[in-house]
Design an enzyme around this catalytic site. Structure first.
Site, short mmCIF file in Angstrom:
data_model
loop_
_atom_site.label_atom_id
_atom_site.label_comp_id
_atom_site.label_asym_id
_atom_site.label_seq_id
_atom_site.Cartn_x
_atom_site.Cartn_y
_atom_site.Cartn_z
N TYR A 1 46.38 43.30 35.92
CA TYR A 1 46.41 42.68 37.25
C TYR A 1 47.72 41.95 37.48
O TYR A 1 48.53 41.76 36.57
CB TYR A 1 45.22 41.74 37.43
CG TYR A 1 45.35 40.40 36.72
CD1 TYR A 1 45.27 40.30 35.34
CD2 TYR A 1 45.54 39.21 37.44
CE1 TYR A 1 45.37 39.06 34.70
CE2 TYR A 1 45.63 37.98 36.81
CZ TYR A 1 45.55 37.91 35.44
OH TYR A 1 45.66 36.70 34.81
N ARG B 1 56.70 43.75 36.61
CA ARG B 1 55.80 43.33 35.52
C ARG B 1 54.51 44.15 35.54
O ARG B 1 53.96 44.49 34.49
CB ARG B 1 55.50 41.84 35.61
CG ARG B 1 54.70 41.34 34.40
CD ARG B 1 54.55 39.84 34.39
NE ARG B 1 53.76 39.36 35.52
CZ ARG B 1 53.61 38.08 35.84
NH1 ARG B 1 54.20 37.14 35.12
NH2 ARG B 1 52.90 37.72 36.87
N ARG C 1 29.53 55.61 30.05
CA ARG C 1 30.19 54.63 29.19
C ARG C 1 30.63 55.30 27.90
O ARG C 1 29.81 55.82 27.15
CB ARG C 1 29.25 53.46 28.86
CG ARG C 1 29.94 52.42 28.00
CD ARG C 1 29.05 51.24 27.68
NE ARG C 1 29.78 50.26 26.87
CZ ARG C 1 29.85 50.30 25.54
NH1 ARG C 1 29.25 51.26 24.86
NH2 ARG C 1 30.55 49.39 24.89
N HIS D 1 33.96 54.71 24.93
CA HIS D 1 35.22 54.00 24.62
C HIS D 1 36.42 54.90 24.86
O HIS D 1 37.44 54.48 25.40
CB HIS D 1 35.23 53.51 23.16
CG HIS D 1 34.36 52.32 22.92
ND1 HIS D 1 32.99 52.38 22.99
CD2 HIS D 1 34.65 51.04 22.60
CE1 HIS D 1 32.47 51.19 22.75
NE2 HIS D 1 33.46 50.35 22.51
N LYS E 1 49.58 41.79 31.32
CA LYS E 1 48.72 40.95 32.16
C LYS E 1 47.37 41.66 32.31
O LYS E 1 47.06 42.28 33.33
CB LYS E 1 49.40 40.68 33.51
CG LYS E 1 48.89 39.39 34.16
CD LYS E 1 49.85 38.91 35.21
CE LYS E 1 49.29 37.81 36.08
NZ LYS E 1 48.74 36.65 35.41
N GLU F 1 51.38 28.98 25.42
CA GLU F 1 51.37 28.78 26.87
C GLU F 1 50.05 28.14 27.26
O GLU F 1 49.26 27.77 26.39
CB GLU F 1 51.60 30.12 27.60
CG GLU F 1 50.57 31.17 27.27
CD GLU F 1 50.85 32.53 27.89
OE1 GLU F 1 51.61 32.62 28.86
OE2 GLU F 1 50.27 33.51 27.40
N LEU G 1 52.86 35.49 28.25
CA LEU G 1 53.16 36.28 29.44
C LEU G 1 54.57 35.90 29.92
O LEU G 1 54.91 34.71 29.96
CB LEU G 1 52.14 35.98 30.55
CG LEU G 1 52.35 36.83 31.80
CD1 LEU G 1 51.86 38.26 31.54
CD2 LEU G 1 51.62 36.25 32.99
N1 PDD Z 1 48.49 33.68 35.87
N2 PDD Z 1 50.71 32.73 31.40
C1 PDD Z 1 49.47 33.19 31.71
C2 PDD Z 1 48.51 33.44 30.60
C3 PDD Z 1 49.13 33.44 33.05
O1 PDD Z 1 47.90 33.91 33.34
C4 PDD Z 1 50.08 33.16 34.07
C5 PDD Z 1 49.79 33.39 35.54
C6 PDD Z 1 51.34 32.66 33.71
C7 PDD Z 1 52.41 32.35 34.73
O2 PDD Z 1 52.98 33.54 35.23
P1 PDD Z 1 53.61 33.60 36.70
O3 PDD Z 1 54.63 32.52 36.79
O4 PDD Z 1 54.20 34.95 36.78
O5 PDD Z 1 52.46 33.38 37.67
C8 PDD Z 1 51.62 32.47 32.36
C9 PDD Z 1 48.06 33.96 37.21
C10 PDD Z 1 48.59 33.02 38.24
C11 PDD Z 1 46.55 34.13 37.22
O6 PDD Z 1 46.04 34.60 36.21
O7 PDD Z 1 45.91 33.82 38.24
#
Ligand code: PDD
Length: 284
Positions: free
Chosen positions: A32, A51, A97, A99, A146, A178, A202
């Site tokens: 996502y 990304r 379903r 895997h 992501k 993070e 991320l």
């Molecule tokens: N998440 N690290 C993680 C684990 C994140 O889920 C996010 C952002 C960031 C920051 O990335 P960016 O600056 O590109 O938004 C860092 C989004 C906002 C979410 O999951 O809703």
């Protein structure tokens, strides 16, 4: 009425349906993006699309859509303005379903949006600082993707809430990585520090912009490993994300950071960041 995008159509959200065999639903087999739009214009849109491409490549899901057009049109259909777009691509459904998957599956593409505040309109005084806890980073080692497999992120955020604070920071092998949905920064003697980019975090779009602004405005920074002691001894701690901008963290595990208030380097970066957004969005 909210309009969402699902597999080529813009439809009211009540009408959007996916198969119970969708692999995103069954396995979290999906990726996502979250992209802020201000005044109907995507902020750092190309970086988000890039990304998304990285995530799709990494999990081998087809990347065949015009993301730019889908998101622009979705925002327009929802009245423009300040909206955050959520875009999810799953590997699709094989009607059962299993895997294992077949490479011929058609991805499910879903997007919706919700209102956000235009951060550049807010003054630094309006930003509420956060308190955080540190928790073990139980995620996999491909946090650069992501992925929608967010169970660890959800559980630590809930743990933070249960403990009466707003954010959770992940630590792996005594290295802070993070936050639950944000990147991490700290400041010591005027120098900015952030964990280096790797598959353990991320690659945040906001993180990248902060480093660009630091470069342009002669704020020294280093991408390094940050351990717990170093963080507690910092003058300032911040987190960053596309939906929340840059937010100071003034307490970690009950210990005040610096003097327990928003710091001057945060204030400076907040101003640079909001000025950058304002110029880009208003063209002045
Ligand atoms: N998440 N690290 C993680 C684990 C994140 O889920 C996010 C952002 C960031 C920051 O990335 P960016 O600056 O590109 O938004 C860092 C989004 C906002 C979410 O999951 O809703």
């Amino acid at each position: 009425m909210n309009i969402v995008y699902l597999n080529g159509q813009f439809i009211p959200e009540e009408e959007a349906k996916i198969s119970v065999f969708d692999r995103g639903f069954l396995f979290g087999d999906s990726v996502y993006e979250v992209i802020p739009y201000y005044r109907g214009v995507g902020f750092r849109l190309e970086e988000h699309i890039e990304r998304l491409g990285h995530s799709l490549r990494a999990v081998r899901i087809k990347n065949e859509c015009n993301w730019h057009a889908i998101m622009d049109q979705l925002v327009e259909q929802n009245g423009g303005g300040n909206l955050s777009v959520y875009l999810q691509v799953t590997r699709g459904s094989a009607g059962k379903r299993s895997h294992a998957y077949d490479n011929s599956l058609e991805p499910t593409v879903f997007a919706c949006c919700s209102p956000i505040k235009d951060i550049w309109q807010a003054g630094a005084d309006e930003i509420t600082p956060l308190r955080a806890i540190v928790t073990e980073d139980l995620r996999w080692h491909r946090c650069d993707i992501k992925s929608t497999c967010l169970l660890p992120n959800i559980l630590v955020l809930q743990q933070a809430k249960d403990e009466g604070v707003e954010e959770a920071l992940f630590s792996r092998d005594d290295k802070l990585t993070e936050g639950s949905a944000c990147n991490l920064f700290l400041v010591k003697r005027g120098v900015l520090f952030t964990p280096k980019r790797s598959s353990e975090i991320l690659g945040g779009i906001t993180r990248e912009l902060i480093l660009e602004l630091a470069d342009e405005h002669a704020i020294q920074y280093q991408e390094i490993d940050i351990d717990y002691e170093r963080m507690l001894a910092a003058d300032e701690v911040w987190v960053s994300s596309s939906t929340r901008g840059i937010i100071p963290v003034v307490e970690v595990d009950g210990h005040p950071i610096g003097d327990g208030n928003k710091g001057p380097v945060w204030q400076k970066m907040f101003e640079l960041f909001t000025e950058f957004q304002r110029k880009l969005m208003t063209g002045q």
